[in-house]
Write a protein that holds these residues in place. Structure first.
Motif, short mmCIF file in Angstrom:
data_model
loop_
_atom_site.label_atom_id
_atom_site.label_comp_id
_atom_site.label_asym_id
_atom_site.label_seq_id
_atom_site.Cartn_x
_atom_site.Cartn_y
_atom_site.Cartn_z
N SER A 112 -43.55 -33.73 -35.71
CA SER A 112 -42.51 -32.98 -35.01
C SER A 112 -41.46 -33.92 -34.43
CB SER A 112 -43.11 -32.10 -33.90
OG SER A 112 -44.04 -31.18 -34.43
N GLY A 113 -41.14 -34.95 -35.19
CA GLY A 113 -40.14 -35.92 -34.74
C GLY A 113 -38.75 -35.34 -34.80
N GLY A 114 -37.99 -35.48 -33.74
CA GLY A 114 -36.67 -34.89 -33.68
C GLY A 114 -35.56 -35.88 -33.97
N LEU A 115 -34.47 -35.37 -34.51
CA LEU A 115 -33.24 -36.14 -34.64
C LEU A 115 -32.35 -35.75 -33.47
CD1 LEU A 115 -32.58 -35.93 -38.50
CD2 LEU A 115 -33.76 -37.71 -37.19
N ASN A 116 -32.40 -36.53 -32.42
CA ASN A 116 -31.66 -36.26 -31.20
C ASN A 116 -31.44 -37.56 -30.45
OD1 ASN A 116 -34.22 -36.63 -29.68
ND2 ASN A 116 -34.73 -34.68 -30.66
N LYS A 117 -30.63 -37.52 -29.42
CA LYS A 117 -30.20 -38.74 -28.74
C LYS A 117 -31.37 -39.58 -28.25
CE LYS A 117 -27.01 -40.55 -25.27
NZ LYS A 117 -27.93 -41.66 -24.91
N TYR A 118 -32.40 -38.93 -27.76
CA TYR A 118 -33.55 -39.69 -27.24
C TYR A 118 -34.14 -40.60 -28.32
CZ TYR A 118 -38.01 -40.66 -24.95
OH TYR A 118 -39.09 -41.30 -24.38
N MET A 119 -34.41 -40.04 -29.50
CA MET A 119 -35.01 -40.84 -30.58
C MET A 119 -33.99 -41.78 -31.22
SD MET A 119 -38.15 -40.30 -30.43
CE MET A 119 -38.56 -41.36 -31.83
N PHE A 120 -32.72 -41.41 -31.21
CA PHE A 120 -31.69 -42.32 -31.73
C PHE A 120 -31.66 -43.60 -30.89
CE2 PHE A 120 -29.24 -38.35 -33.26
CZ PHE A 120 -29.95 -38.35 -34.46
N ASP A 121 -31.76 -43.44 -29.59
CA ASP A 121 -31.77 -44.61 -28.70
C ASP A 121 -32.98 -45.49 -28.98
OD1 ASP A 121 -29.43 -43.76 -27.52
OD2 ASP A 121 -30.41 -42.91 -25.74
N VAL A 122 -34.12 -44.87 -29.25
CA VAL A 122 -35.33 -45.63 -29.57
C VAL A 122 -35.13 -46.41 -30.88
CG1 VAL A 122 -37.77 -45.46 -30.22
CG2 VAL A 122 -36.87 -44.02 -28.38
N ALA A 123 -34.62 -45.72 -31.89
CA ALA A 123 -34.41 -46.37 -33.19
C ALA A 123 -33.46 -47.55 -33.08
CB ALA A 123 -33.87 -45.36 -34.21
#
Length: 300
Positions: A86-97
């Motif tokens: 359930s990994g999302g494409l959103n700002k939170y995960m973009f910052d992590v990447a």
């Protein structure tokens, strides 16, 4: 007396060694090791810094992208599969990447596995990643440094002794750079349809996630990071269901993705890949897809 004690110690150690060998070669075949599972998610979340290429997405990404296959086309680069359940494409995960990229290298790439589900309100919670991120230090040390040496001593349940004809066999191999190699016996190409039908009855496409994705692509271009996007293959029936229930318009998304500075990779004949449950790719198809993506990335 001393000689007797030494003989007892040697005998005990010999017995332990013998029993360990017996257990190793006679223990029933399990779908996967829980110890390796824990090690895998801990390493991915906490010990995967300074990468050249990062793949981001949901379970279709972490099961569908073989980092080893990508590295065959980028042999001197560090590649990470940062997909989560359930990994999302959103700002939170973009910052992590972005934080996991090596900013000093010339090659800086983030690849988005875009599924309708990855852009929904539900996955903005990023629950799986946050669960792994929040584990206490003692757990991290045990999972990353101790678990790899304990697989032969892992507990066995009675269900592990059932024959393959009595159950669905779901082998999973956890690779160091974030890929889960998996398949099912027997395959059921309609297995995941009901769960996705239920999922899309309970959540909707997030306009905020779409907007954050486009803003991220534009921001990365300005920072010298190339962002690719692709739609992970599933099955024709699954894709039809997702498009209808989510309202996701792939062609429209591709247009605005490219206008924002991203590079979209079209996978020709994407229904030719083997999905064991209608959603996730058999590991051989995952290797094939990954190689195709890597080759197309080198061309664009």
């Amino acid at each position: 007396m001393k000689k007797v004690l030494i003989n007892k110690i040697v005998g005990t150690l010999g017995l332990v060694l013998f029993l360990s060998i017996v257990v190793h070669y006679t223990r029933p075949k399990k779908d996967y090791s829980k110890l390796e599972y824990d090690w895998f998610w801990t390493k991915k979340t906490h010990f995967s810094k300074s990468n050249n290429i990062v793949f981001l997405g949901d379970s279709r990404t972490y099961r569908g992208i073989s980092t080893e296959s990508v590295k065959s086309e980028f042999p001197n680069q560090k590649v990470l599969n940062l997909g989560y359940s359930s990994g999302g494409l959103n700002k939170y995960m973009f910052d992590v990447a972005y934080s996991l990229l090596n900013k000093k290298e010339d090659l800086k790439v983030i690849v988005l596995g875009v599924t309708p589900f990855s852009l929904t309100e539900e996955v903005r919670k990023n629950e799986h990643y946050k669960q792994e991120l929040g584990r206490p230090l003692a757990d991290l040390i045990e999972r990353n440094y101790v678990n790899p040496f304990l697989s032969d001593f892992e507990s066995i349940s009675l269900s592990d002794y059932r024959t393959e004809s009595d159950r669905v066999f779901y082998p999973q191999v956890f690779h160091e750079n974030g890929w889960v190699e998996s398949y099912k016996i027997p395959e059921n190409k309609r297995d995941a349809l009901s769960s996705y039908r239920k999922t899309f009855s309970e959540t909707v496409l997030s306009e905020k996630s779409v907007s954050e994705t486009l803003s991220f692509v534009s921001e990365m271009k300005n920072k010298g990071v190339k962002v690719y996007g692709f739609r992970p293959p599933s099955s024709k029936e699954m894709e039809k269901l997702e498009n209808e229930l989510s309202g996701f318009d792939e062609n429209e998304f591709i247009t605005i993705f490219e206008e924002s500075g991203g590079v979209w990779i079209n996978i020709s004949d994407r229904f030719s890949f083997d999905s064991y449950d209608g959603s996730h790719l058999h590991y051989q198809s995952a290797k094939d897809l990954s190689l195709i993506l890597a080759q197309k990335m080198k061309q664009k």
